[in-house]
Write a protein that holds these residues in place. Structure first.
Motif, PDB file in Angstrom:
ATOM      1  N   UNK A   1      -7.656   7.179   4.847  1.00 23.08           N
ATOM      2  CA  UNK A   1      -7.118   6.767   3.550  1.00 23.08           C
ATOM      3  C   UNK A   1      -7.041   5.256   3.378  1.00 23.08           C
ATOM      4  N   UNK A   2      -7.053   4.482   4.473  1.00 25.19           N
ATOM      5  CA  UNK A   2      -6.927   3.027   4.353  1.00 25.19           C
ATOM      6  C   UNK A   2      -8.280   2.320   4.356  1.00 25.19           C
ATOM      7  N   UNK A   3      -9.370   3.082   4.431  1.00 22.12           N
ATOM      8  CA  UNK A   3     -10.700   2.475   4.513  1.00 22.12           C
ATOM      9  C   UNK A   3     -10.937   1.518   3.334  1.00 22.12           C
ATOM     10  N   UNK A   4     -11.465   0.313   3.647  1.00 26.29           N
ATOM     11  CA  UNK A   4     -11.815  -0.658   2.626  1.00 26.29           C
ATOM     12  C   UNK A   4     -10.630  -1.328   1.946  1.00 26.29           C
ATOM     13  N   UNK A   5      -9.481  -1.378   2.620  1.00 27.30           N
ATOM     14  CA  UNK A   5      -8.281  -1.959   1.995  1.00 27.30           C
ATOM     15  C   UNK A   5      -8.494  -3.403   1.578  1.00 27.30           C
TER      16      UNK A   5
ATOM     17  N   UNK B   1       5.105  -6.369   4.171  1.00 28.70           N
ATOM     18  CA  UNK B   1       3.724  -5.975   4.424  1.00 28.70           C
ATOM     19  C   UNK B   1       2.823  -7.096   3.920  1.00 28.70           C
ATOM     20  N   UNK B   2       1.933  -7.552   4.818  1.00 29.00           N
ATOM     21  CA  UNK B   2       1.035  -8.661   4.481  1.00 29.00           C
ATOM     22  C   UNK B   2      -0.398  -8.215   4.739  1.00 29.00           C
TER      23      UNK B   2
ATOM     24  N   UNK C   1      -9.634  -5.513   4.799  1.00 24.47           N
ATOM     25  CA  UNK C   1      -8.534  -6.408   5.141  1.00 24.47           C
ATOM     26  C   UNK C   1      -7.463  -5.575   5.855  1.00 24.47           C
ATOM     27  N   UNK C   2      -6.873  -6.165   6.877  1.00 19.34           N
ATOM     28  CA  UNK C   2      -5.908  -5.431   7.690  1.00 19.34           C
ATOM     29  C   UNK C   2      -4.497  -5.689   7.190  1.00 19.34           C
TER      30      UNK C   2
END
Length: 837
Positions: A155-159, A75-76, A118-119
């Motif tokens: 849940x992934x918002x603002x990663x 995972x990057x 960030x994705x």
């Protein structure tokens, strides 16, 4: 429609696309190049579990690169923060990267409108590949959406950096959503009920408060095997006895219902669903309405609405669970059971869903109808300030208006009130147009506007004559007077017509001959009257005199409930659910129950004789075959009844001798009116009361000898089968399910089905031996050769049916053996008791 590179750059400048940091040279003809961040994340152990957090370790990519190994997931993350609230993003690997055999995503290339951060990339390689921090690894594209935009808030918002899978965060939510569907979900009406199905369908076009449903299957699954068995037995008994033991049966049913609890697994998912849909805001929990949604409510012509529990103002998980269980319990309370029984529904399987919905605290709330009085253009509105629960229950006195009055200007109202009513009229009309039929709408209006709370078809049950805001307790004679025009009989219509068509003329004929009869009434009442002092006094006055008990008939499938007159008000309230503030009108048939010292049956015998049977166990026992009777024989009534008359009278029957003239005269009068009949009587404190009669087929022949009684003539032969299920046969015979002129199928009762299976197991039709000619044995008529009873009446229901069917029967005590032969009132047996032919 995809954005070009120049449009991406322009929209980024306008603030409608986020790219940070931004480098103009990274813009492509229709995408933007993003770079590989410095951190990699790999899972530590397998198997991975979608329900739990999976352990991982992180790797920092050095400046001289890091070699990715084939067959392993890394995972990057992107260096750039990317996103948009206006365009739908997708991304893919750059062509040069893909040519190395490196995937940068496995199955998740589509992003959500509204995500910014960030994705996370899923790196998977076919070859050993060295990667470096900051290389251009992929490209983002943006697409112009069509339709209303709902922004991502997941849940992934603002990663920042790579994010490992948080699927476990949504794991229980996914299952909770499936178990407890929300508005707009494709919900099966057979599971969620018409009430929720209508709301769900309406939520796409109308303002409906947020809600989800606890389907009926959850209720069914909450029942244990023992509870299912006990409920099946109780409802089977209720059906077989047609409510004659209603109070006892319902007490058992209520006890079982009170013990039903939401299982732990369902409770856990319900908690998840509540927290997702109604999160606490600033420490204040959302007020909820927990409403029953019967599967048989809100259908065309339905009359089952309003019999189940609803709980308003509920806050917190524990309170919601308790409210759901309250709704479930109400399904097995007396009013709901009685309503289903009156509708002919005896299934023990729960057919009840529950709706959990945000409670609107309205300024105004009410109901609206289209198509009342046949005027399709008119919308009628009834409303109150605040919640409409008392209005729907019929307690509150509403304000009223309609679309014509509003259009014409009507009485002056506050502007806000007027605007609400205009919006309600529009809501009702749009709902009618959508559904293609007239509608009955519940609504609530707060600062956000008018909310749709419930919509159902406008049925015939919408009848203002079925409610009264004033206390009502009114009684009309059953046999001797007509009812007022427009009187609503409801579920007792068939019972009333049966009594008045048959017993009315007979009672009038009895009065003409000076024969005493019990009284009967058609009683209409509401909760306000039944619980009020004046209503109670009126009811007491109506029932006063005569006997101490009466019989209540609530419908064709719930009748002959015998109660003391002092308990009538309580029994009416329990069975109908009429509360102290209830305005709904109920109708019941009430008749004097004359228990007396003797139950008596009379019938002409031969050309001019009379047979009178009697028992001190009561008329019902004699009639239903649950008691043996003695017989008085009068060969010729024309000879008179003085001391020298030829009358055969057993000891104990002397009390009837003074009444033989009355018995003979009225039996003859009824015979002249109807042909062969049996008359039913009760001797009470020296007075003989005529109760009912049955018209017979065939002739008048009834023969009685000193040893044996010929119940039904003829000859029969077969294996002798003794039935000793006396408690079962007695109980099923007491209920009115089996009668001469109208019977219902009671063979589904487990005990009776077992008896029937035993009878059918013989290779040839058996001769049945039983203690009494129980009325319920009529279900065996097609499967037996004949009957032998220890004791029995020649004039009871089963005896009459046996003669009509031509099945030989005799009373003879002490008969045993393996095979029996009946011949016109005699019986002979062969073999030894207990042997099976």
């Amino acid at each position: 429609m995809i954005l070009t590179g120049s449009e991406i750059e322009r929209e980024r400048t306008n603030g409608r696309i986020t790219i940070e940091p931004f480098t103009p040279e990274q813009v492509n003809p229709n995408s933007y190049n993003f770079r590989l961040g410095r951190t990699l994340r790999t899972y530590r152990d397998t198997p991975l579990d979608a329900r739990r957090t999976n352990e991982f370790e992180e790797i920092t990519i050095p400046d001289d690169g890091f070699v990715l190994e084939p067959g392993r997931l890394y995972l990057a993350h992107t260096v750039e923060v990317l996103g948009s609230e206006h365009y739908a993003p997708t991304f893919a690997a750059r062509s040069s990267v893909a040519r190395l055999g490196l995937f940068i995503n496995l199955s998740a290339s589509l992003g959500d409108i509204g995500y910014t951060g960030q994705w996370t990339l899923q790196l998977y390689t076919m070859n050993r590949v060295r990667v470096y921090p900051g290389i251009n690894i992929g490209q983002m594209m943006w697409w112009r959406p069509q339709g209303e935009i709902v922004l991502y808030d997941g849940k992934y918002q603002g990663s920042v950096g790579p994010r490992s899978s948080d699927i476990h965060v949504d794991f229980d939510k996914q299952f909770a959503r499936q178990r407890f569907p929300g508005l707009g979900a494709s919900a099966d009406g057979a599971e969620v009920g018409p009430k929720f199905a209508q709301l769900s369908a309406s939520s796409h076009d109308f303002r409906v408060p947020a809600a989800f449903c606890v389907p009926a299957g959850e209720f069914t699954d909450a029942l244990t095997a023992e509870q299912n068995t006990a409920l099946a037995d109780a409802f089977g008994d209720l059906k077989a006895t047609v409510g004659a033991f209603f109070t006892d049966s319902v007490a058992k049913i209520q006890k079982i219902g009170a013990e039903i609890r939401l299982p732990e697994a369902a409770r856990a998912l319900l908690t998840v669903r509540l927290n997702e849909m109604f999160p606490a805001l600033e420490g204040t929990e959302t007020e909820l309405a927990v409403r029953s949604s019967g599967l048989d409510e809100d259908t065309e012509g339905s009359s089952l609405a309003g019999i189940h529990q609803s709980v308003l103002g509920v806050t917190g998980v524990e309170a919601v669970v308790d409210a759901v269980e309250q709704c479930w319990r109400s399904y097995y309370e007396a009013p709901a059971v009685a309503a289903r029984v009156r509708a002919g529904l005896f299934s023990p399987t729960p057919r009840l869903a529950v709706i959990v919905q945000r409670l609107v605290r309205p300024a105004y709330a009410g109901v609206a109808f289209t198509g009342l009085d046949g005027d399709r253009d008119l919308v009628s509105v009834e409303y109150v300030e605040g919640l409409a629960d008392e209005l729907v229950a019929g307690v509150a006195v509403p304000r009223r208006t309609d679309s014509a009055e509003l259009t014409a200007g009507g009485p002056e109202r506050e502007p806000a009130e007027h605007d609400v009513l205009v919006e309600v009229v529009g809501l009702a009309r749009r709902l009618r147009e959508k559904r293609g039929h007239d509608v009955d709408v519940e609504w609530a209006a707060d600062a956000d506007g008018v909310h749709l709370v419930q919509v159902r078809p406008l049925t015939a049950s919408r009848d203002v004559s079925r409610t009264s805001a004033e206390p009502v307790v009114e009684a009309h004679p059953l046999y001797t007077a007509d009812l007022p025009a427009g009187f609503g009989l409801g579920a007792v219509a068939a019972v009333y017509s049966g009594y008045t068509a048959k017993r009315g003329p007979a009672h009038r004929l009895a009065h003409a001959h000076g024969v005493s009869t019990g009284a009967g009434w058609v009683l209409r009442f509401n909760g306000l009257g039944l619980h009020g002092a004046e209503g109670v006094a009126a009811l007491r006055e109506t029932l006063s005199g005569g006997t101490d008990e009466c019989v209540l008939d609530f419908g064709d499938t719930l009748r002959q409930i015998v109660v003391p007159k002092e308990d009538v008000a309580r029994q009416l309230a329990v069975t109908t659910g009429a509360t102290g503030d209830g305005t709904g009108l109920h109708t019941v048939v009430v008749r004097d129950f004359i228990r007396g010292e003797l139950g008596v049956i009379s019938r002409r015998a031969g050309a001019g004789g009379l047979v009178v049977e009697y028992t001190d166990e009561g008329l019902m026992a004699l009639n239903r075959g649950t008691a043996g009777g003695e017989a008085i024989i009068v060969p010729d009534v024309s000879a008179g009844f003085d001391d020298g008359a030829d009358v055969t009278c057993p000891a104990g029957g002397e009390v009837l001798l003074p009444h033989l003239g009355e018995l003979a005269r009225f039996t003859g009068a009824m015979h002249a009116e109807h042909g062969p009949v049996t008359l039913e009587w009760v001797l009470d404190r020296g007075t003989l009361y005529f109760v009912d009669y049955s018209v017979l087929g065939g002739d008048d022949t009834v023969s009685v000898t000193h040893g044996e009684v010929c119940i039904s003539p003829g000859t029969a032969r077969g294996p002798l089968l003794r039935l000793d299920d006396d408690a079962l046969l007695r109980r099923l015979s007491i209920g009115p399910a089996v009668s001469i002129d109208k019977s219902q199928d009671v063979t589904e009762h487990e005990g009776l089905a077992r008896v029937l299976a035993l009878v059918r197991s013989y290779d040839e039709k058996p001769v049945i031996s039983a203690a009494r000619p129980y009325a319920v044995l009529s279900v065996l008529l097609d499967h037996v050769a004949g009957f032998v009873f220890d004791q029995g009446s020649a004039l009871g229901h089963l005896a009459i049916l046996l003669r009509e069917a031509g099945i030989p029967a005799v009373t003879a005590a002490g008969v045993s053996g393996t095979e029996a032969v009946i011949s016109d009132g005699t019986v002979a047996t062969t073999g030894h008791e207990g042997e099976r032919p």
